[in-house]
Design an enzyme around this catalytic site. Structure first.
Site, PDB file in Angstrom:
ATOM      1  N   GLY A  19      10.321  10.702 -69.981  1.00  0.00           N
ATOM      2  CA  GLY A  19      11.070  11.611 -70.840  1.00  0.00           C
ATOM      3  C   GLY A  19      12.566  11.354 -70.934  1.00  0.00           C
ATOM      4  CG  HIS A 111       6.632   0.391 -81.233  1.00  0.00           C
ATOM      5  ND1 HIS A 111       5.531   0.741 -80.473  1.00  0.00           N
ATOM      6  CD2 HIS A 111       6.684  -0.967 -81.200  1.00  0.00           C
ATOM      7  CE1 HIS A 111       4.944  -0.355 -80.027  1.00  0.00           C
ATOM      8  NE2 HIS A 111       5.629  -1.403 -80.444  1.00  0.00           N
ATOM      9  CG  ASP A 152       2.825   1.513 -82.583  1.00  0.00           C
ATOM     10  OD1 ASP A 152       3.405   2.579 -82.359  1.00  0.00           O
ATOM     11  OD2 ASP A 152       2.274   0.826 -81.698  1.00  0.00           O
TER      12      ASP A 152
HETATM   13  C1  GRF Z   1      10.116   4.428 -74.922  1.00  0.00           C
HETATM   14  O1  GRF Z   1      10.436   3.101 -74.642  1.00  0.00           O
HETATM   15  C2  GRF Z   1       9.481   4.534 -76.272  1.00  0.00           C
HETATM   16  O2  GRF Z   1       9.875   3.557 -77.164  1.00  0.00           O
HETATM   17  C3  GRF Z   1       8.039   4.352 -75.965  1.00  0.00           C
HETATM   18  O3  GRF Z   1       7.848   4.995 -74.739  1.00  0.00           O
HETATM   19  C4  GRF Z   1       9.046   4.950 -73.997  1.00  0.00           C
HETATM   20  C5  GRF Z   1       9.336   6.338 -73.499  1.00  0.00           C
HETATM   21  O4  GRF Z   1      10.345   6.330 -72.538  1.00  0.00           O
HETATM   22  N1  GRF Z   1       7.215   4.714 -77.070  1.00  0.00           N
HETATM   23  P1  GRF Z   1      10.892   7.699 -71.952  1.00  0.00           P
HETATM   24  O5  GRF Z   1       9.702   8.482 -71.426  1.00  0.00           O
HETATM   25  O6  GRF Z   1      11.588   8.419 -73.054  1.00  0.00           O
HETATM   26  O7  GRF Z   1      11.824   7.314 -70.853  1.00  0.00           O
END
Ligand code: GRF
Length: 202
Positions: A19, A111, A152
């Site tokens: 998160g 993504h 995606d």
């Molecule tokens: C991010 O790299 C996002 O692109 C991907 O999942 C990751 C989530 O990271 N879809 P976080 O939980 O916000 O640290």
């Protein structure tokens, strides 16, 4: 007499993991005049994102598979809470048709690569960065896009690139990409919402 009042837009952020993006989004909109982060939705009871939600006193909804995929996909709950817009920030389940139809053009995803390359089912987290490094790509980056029924796949809103150095590892690339996400995701969400902004004439 005519008054124009800005309607408050309520965002639900869906996340399955740590998160860190969600936290940046919460901070960015904390004192926004017309956009609020109203709900954090997760499919994982032990996801770090739920602790972040608690830290910032934001309501949470823990969703379960059966209801999400074969029943109402939580559309009634989200509508009853007045949610206008959905942001996927590391949410690992595909979004069912019911939810996409209920929030047509109002769900966006981030993504960690330059789609259409390195996307699709199973392409998440370190798998993406490993594939980019293995293919000896010279650049990678982030893609923010609208969500449709395929992983995606929806219309691209923006892409931001970074270089991949010869000595980059999946971990170092992940770090660069996380920084790009933190820097650009909140303001891109704001732009999308401002473009869709309604105003109410009283
Ligand atoms: C991010 O790299 C996002 O692109 C991907 O999942 C990751 C989530 O990271 N879809 P976080 O939980 O916000 O640290």
């Amino acid at each position: 007499m005519m008054h124009t009042t800005t309607i408050q837009k309520k965002i639900a952020v869906f996340a399955s993991g740590a998160g860190s993006n969600t936290e940046k989004i919460i901070i960015y909109f904390a004192s926004h005049p017309s956009i609020s982060i109203s709900l954090i939705v997760s499919n994982k009871a032990n996801a770090g994102v739920l602790k972040i939600a608690a830290t910032y006193s934001i309501n949470t909804l823990l969703i379960e598979k059966e209801k999400f995929f074969t029943q109402n996909a939580y559309t009634d709950e989200l509508k009853n809470l007045g949610i206008d817009f959905i942001v996927l920030a590391g949410f690992l389940w595909r979004i069912p048709k019911k939810l996409i139809e209920a929030y047509s053009n109002k769900i966006i995803n981030i993504h960690p690569a330059l789609l259409p390359k390195y996307g699709g089912k199973g392409m998440y987290g370190h798998y993406v960065h490993e594939a980019v490094i293995d293919a000896k790509e010279k650049e990678s980056g982030i893609t923010i896009h609208y969500v449709d029924e395929q992983y995606d796949h929806g219309n691209i809103i923006t892409q931001i690139k970074c270089s991949v150095a010869e000595n980059d590892t999946p971990d170092s690339l992940a770090e660069k990409i996380h920084q790009l996400e933190h820097q650009f995701f909140p303001s891109t969400i704001e732009k999308c919402l401002m473009e869709q902004k309604d105003s109410l004439t009283l």
